[in-house]
Design a protein around this motif. Structure first.
Motif, PDB file in Angstrom:
ATOM      1  N   ALA A 296       0.835  -1.208   0.000  1.00 47.63           N
ATOM      2  CA  ALA A 296       0.000   0.000   0.000  1.00 47.63           C
ATOM      3  C   ALA A 296       0.865   1.252   0.000  1.00 47.63           C
ATOM      4  O   ALA A 296       0.556   2.239  -0.671  1.00 47.63           O
ATOM      5  CB  ALA A 296      -0.931  -0.006   1.202  1.00 47.63           C
ATOM      6  N   ARG A 297       1.985   1.208   0.757  1.00 48.85           N
ATOM      7  CA  ARG A 297       2.866   2.376   0.784  1.00 48.85           C
ATOM      8  C   ARG A 297       3.561   2.577  -0.563  1.00 48.85           C
ATOM      9  O   ARG A 297       3.787   3.710  -0.992  1.00 48.85           O
ATOM     10  CB  ARG A 297       3.897   2.227   1.907  1.00 48.85           C
ATOM     11  N   THR A 298       3.934   1.496  -1.224  1.00 46.93           N
ATOM     12  CA  THR A 298       4.579   1.652  -2.537  1.00 46.93           C
ATOM     13  C   THR A 298       3.606   2.153  -3.587  1.00 46.93           C
ATOM     14  O   THR A 298       4.007   2.791  -4.558  1.00 46.93           O
ATOM     15  CB  THR A 298       5.187   0.315  -2.999  1.00 46.93           C
ATOM     16  N   ASP A 299       2.311   1.869  -3.392  1.00 41.88           N
ATOM     17  CA  ASP A 299       1.300   2.358  -4.339  1.00 41.88           C
ATOM     18  C   ASP A 299       0.904   3.801  -4.052  1.00 41.88           C
ATOM     19  O   ASP A 299       0.369   4.491  -4.932  1.00 41.88           O
ATOM     20  CB  ASP A 299       0.042   1.486  -4.282  1.00 41.88           C
ATOM     21  N   ASP A 300       1.131   4.272  -2.820  1.00 40.24           N
ATOM     22  CA  ASP A 300       0.706   5.611  -2.403  1.00 40.24           C
ATOM     23  C   ASP A 300       1.717   6.648  -2.892  1.00 40.24           C
ATOM     24  O   ASP A 300       2.837   6.730  -2.396  1.00 40.24           O
ATOM     25  CB  ASP A 300       0.578   5.666  -0.882  1.00 40.24           C
ATOM     26  N   THR A 301       1.306   7.453  -3.880  1.00 41.01           N
ATOM     27  CA  THR A 301       2.211   8.465  -4.433  1.00 41.01           C
ATOM     28  C   THR A 301       2.447   9.623  -3.468  1.00 41.01           C
ATOM     29  O   THR A 301       3.361  10.413  -3.671  1.00 41.01           O
ATOM     30  CB  THR A 301       1.646   9.013  -5.748  1.00 41.01           C
ATOM     31  N   THR A 302       1.592   9.751  -2.436  1.00 41.59           N
ATOM     32  CA  THR A 302       1.782  10.835  -1.469  1.00 41.59           C
ATOM     33  C   THR A 302       2.759  10.442  -0.369  1.00 41.59           C
ATOM     34  O   THR A 302       3.155  11.285   0.425  1.00 41.59           O
ATOM     35  CB  THR A 302       0.437  11.233  -0.838  1.00 41.59           C
ATOM     36  N   ASP A 303       3.125   9.159  -0.320  1.00 37.92           N
ATOM     37  CA  ASP A 303       4.075   8.702   0.701  1.00 37.92           C
ATOM     38  C   ASP A 303       5.495   8.992   0.211  1.00 37.92           C
ATOM     39  O   ASP A 303       5.922   8.487  -0.827  1.00 37.92           O
ATOM     40  CB  ASP A 303       3.888   7.204   0.945  1.00 37.92           C
ATOM     41  N   ASN A 304       6.216   9.817   0.960  1.00 42.57           N
ATOM     42  CA  ASN A 304       7.575  10.192   0.574  1.00 42.57           C
ATOM     43  C   ASN A 304       8.547   9.830   1.693  1.00 42.57           C
ATOM     44  O   ASN A 304       8.869  10.659   2.556  1.00 42.57           O
ATOM     45  CB  ASN A 304       7.651  11.695   0.277  1.00 42.57           C
ATOM     46  N   PRO A 305       9.000   8.585   1.720  1.00 40.76           N
ATOM     47  CA  PRO A 305       9.941   8.178   2.769  1.00 40.76           C
ATOM     48  C   PRO A 305      11.271   8.894   2.614  1.00 40.76           C
ATOM     49  O   PRO A 305      11.632   9.367   1.537  1.00 40.76           O
ATOM     50  CB  PRO A 305      10.090   6.663   2.542  1.00 40.76           C
ATOM     51  N   VAL A 306      12.002   8.964   3.722  1.00 39.49           N
ATOM     52  CA  VAL A 306      13.302   9.636   3.720  1.00 39.49           C
ATOM     53  C   VAL A 306      14.257   8.888   2.807  1.00 39.49           C
ATOM     54  O   VAL A 306      14.365   7.655   2.859  1.00 39.49           O
ATOM     55  CB  VAL A 306      13.872   9.708   5.147  1.00 39.49           C
ATOM     56  N   ARG A 307      14.952   9.621   1.956  1.00 43.11           N
ATOM     57  CA  ARG A 307      15.904   9.010   1.041  1.00 43.11           C
ATOM     58  C   ARG A 307      17.309   9.514   1.354  1.00 43.11           C
ATOM     59  O   ARG A 307      17.520  10.722   1.530  1.00 43.11           O
ATOM     60  CB  ARG A 307      15.542   9.319  -0.411  1.00 43.11           C
ATOM     61  N   THR A 308      18.234   8.575   1.381  1.00 44.78           N
ATOM     62  CA  THR A 308      19.626   8.905   1.666  1.00 44.78           C
ATOM     63  C   THR A 308      20.519   8.159   0.691  1.00 44.78           C
ATOM     64  O   THR A 308      20.048   7.404  -0.161  1.00 44.78           O
ATOM     65  CB  THR A 308      19.994   8.522   3.112  1.00 44.78           C
ATOM     66  N   GLU A 309      21.824   8.377   0.843  1.00 47.39           N
ATOM     67  CA  GLU A 309      22.781   7.634   0.025  1.00 47.39           C
ATOM     68  C   GLU A 309      22.863   6.196   0.546  1.00 47.39           C
ATOM     69  O   GLU A 309      23.073   5.965   1.740  1.00 47.39           O
ATOM     70  CB  GLU A 309      24.138   8.317   0.094  1.00 47.39           C
ATOM     71  N   VAL A 310      22.678   5.236  -0.368  1.00 47.07           N
ATOM     72  CA  VAL A 310      22.630   3.830   0.030  1.00 47.07           C
ATOM     73  C   VAL A 310      23.670   3.054  -0.776  1.00 47.07           C
ATOM     74  O   VAL A 310      23.740   3.188  -2.000  1.00 47.07           O
ATOM     75  CB  VAL A 310      21.227   3.233  -0.205  1.00 47.07           C
ATOM     76  N   ASP A 311      24.477   2.239  -0.065  1.00 48.77           N
ATOM     77  CA  ASP A 311      25.429   1.332  -0.723  1.00 48.77           C
ATOM     78  C   ASP A 311      24.721   0.007  -0.981  1.00 48.77           C
ATOM     79  O   ASP A 311      24.536  -0.808  -0.064  1.00 48.77           O
ATOM     80  CB  ASP A 311      26.661   1.119   0.160  1.00 48.77           C
ATOM     81  N   LEU A 312      24.327  -0.225  -2.223  1.00 47.33           N
ATOM     82  CA  LEU A 312      23.610  -1.447  -2.552  1.00 47.33           C
ATOM     83  C   LEU A 312      24.479  -2.682  -2.342  1.00 47.33           C
ATOM     84  O   LEU A 312      23.976  -3.743  -1.964  1.00 47.33           O
ATOM     85  CB  LEU A 312      23.113  -1.392  -4.006  1.00 47.33           C
TER      86      LEU A 312
END
Length: 452
Positions: A296-312
């Motif tokens: 549901a969160r991935t489908d919700d365009t209004t949900d903007n989780p915190v994004r940072t630099e990530v080492d995959l």
């Protein structure tokens, strides 16, 4: 209340046409006035030529009023001045009047001017051509004056005629534009009514396409594409609700059955067995609910989780190490940095690794690398692979491979790969199945960090 598009278009079109008509009318009237003005000058010059020729030959000694009188042309008068500047011969209509002009050109020259003269009891503007003539007893001045009233009258009549003609022309134009715009907007109104009649129970209905390849045709095509997307989304939501209800019903039925057996037949199930069943099914319920909330969160365009630099590569290495407990794991981790939400990306990689563990025979491969502007994560296994007809469908919700319940993980909710695809899409990437490997191989692509 603002007028409708049809009315506004008609008003604008008629206003533009009126401005164009006024501009054209002004140009025509000005050109006509200039032409008639020039003709008046030439007529005045021509009227005095005969008198000028006679004076050059014989002088003005024998000139009489009848010699300079106009022959039926009441708009033109001639006056001859002697060397003293006094009239010696005049048209009968100006007999006894003072000189018509003060201009005294030398012989062979002329002066052209516009003057207001009072002739026959009325004052009018005249084009006055004064010519200096050398003759016996001279010099003389021949003044030829022609009325400009016909020029003004013609310009006035033409202006009035154009004004009268403009009224029916603009009226017809307004009716034509109003009708044309109405005809052009009729398909739009039909589309509006059609779309208004479509309900959530009738999303398969489409707007008829107007003929041609114009803006209306493209509008109808866009509306149909939008309806198709809505229908697809509605159908997906309907299937999702049905599938979620079915998946939730299974552990709930197990819990209900276990509790009823424990209540009515306590000898058939001990407390320890009941606790084990309840714990297992509760864990399944919690896992399913968590997956549904994440989807549901991935489908919700209004949900903007915190994004940072990530080492995959670090995330991939950590998740791959978890699989070493019961499998051989091959790790090829090349540095790859992206900007995103670390918990979601960790969940996506974990789902891929768990999916590989569930179907692998003995070996799992995890690799990270960069390709152009994309970071790539590939997770493969040496299991049976995915049939070609299921390679796209496998990313849909509640889709399981046929052998899913036969492996050590005990089955899954069928949401793992759907969550991977949703997280990838939210991060501007994609997830897909990669054919051509021994077993199954899934690929996750994400945009690289710009300054990486």
């Amino acid at each position: 209340m603002r007028p409708g598009l049809r009315t506004r278009t008609t008003v604008v079109a008629v206003a533009v046409l009126a401005l164009a008509f006024v501009a054209a009318g002004v140009v025509v009237v000005v050109l006509l006035g200039w032409s008639l003005d020039k003709a008046s000058t030439e007529n005045a010059r021509s009227a005095g030529k005969q008198v000028i020729n006679e004076i050059r030959k014989a002088g003005a000694r024998d000139l009489t009023s009848s010699d300079v009188a106009s022959t039926g042309d009441t708009a033109s008068v001639i006056q001859v001045l002697g060397s003293t500047g006094q009239p010696i011969a005049s048209d009968p209509s100006i007999s006894g009047q003072a000189p018509l002009t003060s201009a005294r050109p030398v012989p062979g020259q002329e002066a052209v001017e516009t003057a207001t003269l009072s002739i026959n009891g009325s004052s009018e503007d005249y084009r006055v051509v004064s010519t200096g003539v050398a003759g016996p007893g001279g010099p003389y001045t021949v003044i030829s004056a022609r009325s400009l009233d016909p020029v003004d009258e013609a310009s006035t009549r033409l202006s009035l005629l154009l004004g009268i003609a403009a009224v029916p022309l603009l009226t017809v134009s307004a009716l034509a534009v109003y009708g044309a715009v109405g005809s052009a907007l009729r398909p739009v109104e039909y589309m509006r009514r059609t779309v208004a009649e479509i309900s959530t129970r009738d999303l398969n209905r489409r707007v008829p396409l107007p003929p041609g390849n114009d803006e209306l045709h493209r509008l109808a095509t866009t509306l149909n594409e939008m309806l198709a997307r809505l229908s697809s989304t509605h159908e997906a939501q309907r299937r999702f609700v049905a599938d979620a209800s079915h998946e939730l019903r299974s552990p709930l039925n197990t819990l209900t059955t276990a509790l009823e057996v424990s209540q009515h037949h306590p000898e058939a199930m001990s407390t320890g067995e009941l606790v084990e069943v309840v714990s297992l099914e509760t864990a399944r319920l919690r896992e399913l609910v968590d997956d549904l909330l994440l989807l549901a969160r991935t489908d919700d365009t209004t949900d903007n989780p915190v994004r940072t630099e990530v080492d995959l590569d670090d995330l991939a290495r950590t998740e791959a190490e978890r699989a070493r407990v019961d499998l051989e794991v091959e790790i090829r981790a090349t540095p790859a940095k992206v900007r995103g939400n670390a918990p979601q990306l960790r969940r996506a990689i974990r789902n891929l690794v768990d999916n590989a563990r569930e179907h692998a025979k003995s070996r799992v491969r995890v690799e990270t690398r960069t390709e152009g502007t994309m970071a790539v994560i590939e997770v493969g296994d040496d299991g049976p692979g995915v049939p070609e007809q299921d390679r796209e469908r496998i990313f849909e919700r509640f889709v399981r491979r046929d052998d899913a319940r036969q492996h050590r993980a005990g089955g899954s909710t069928g949401l793992g790969l759907a969550i991977v695809a949703g997280i990838a899409a939210r991060h501007g990437g994609s997830a897909r199945y990669v054919p051509g490997h021994d077993g199954a191989c899934f690929r996750l692509e994400l945009p690289l960090l710009e300054d990486a």
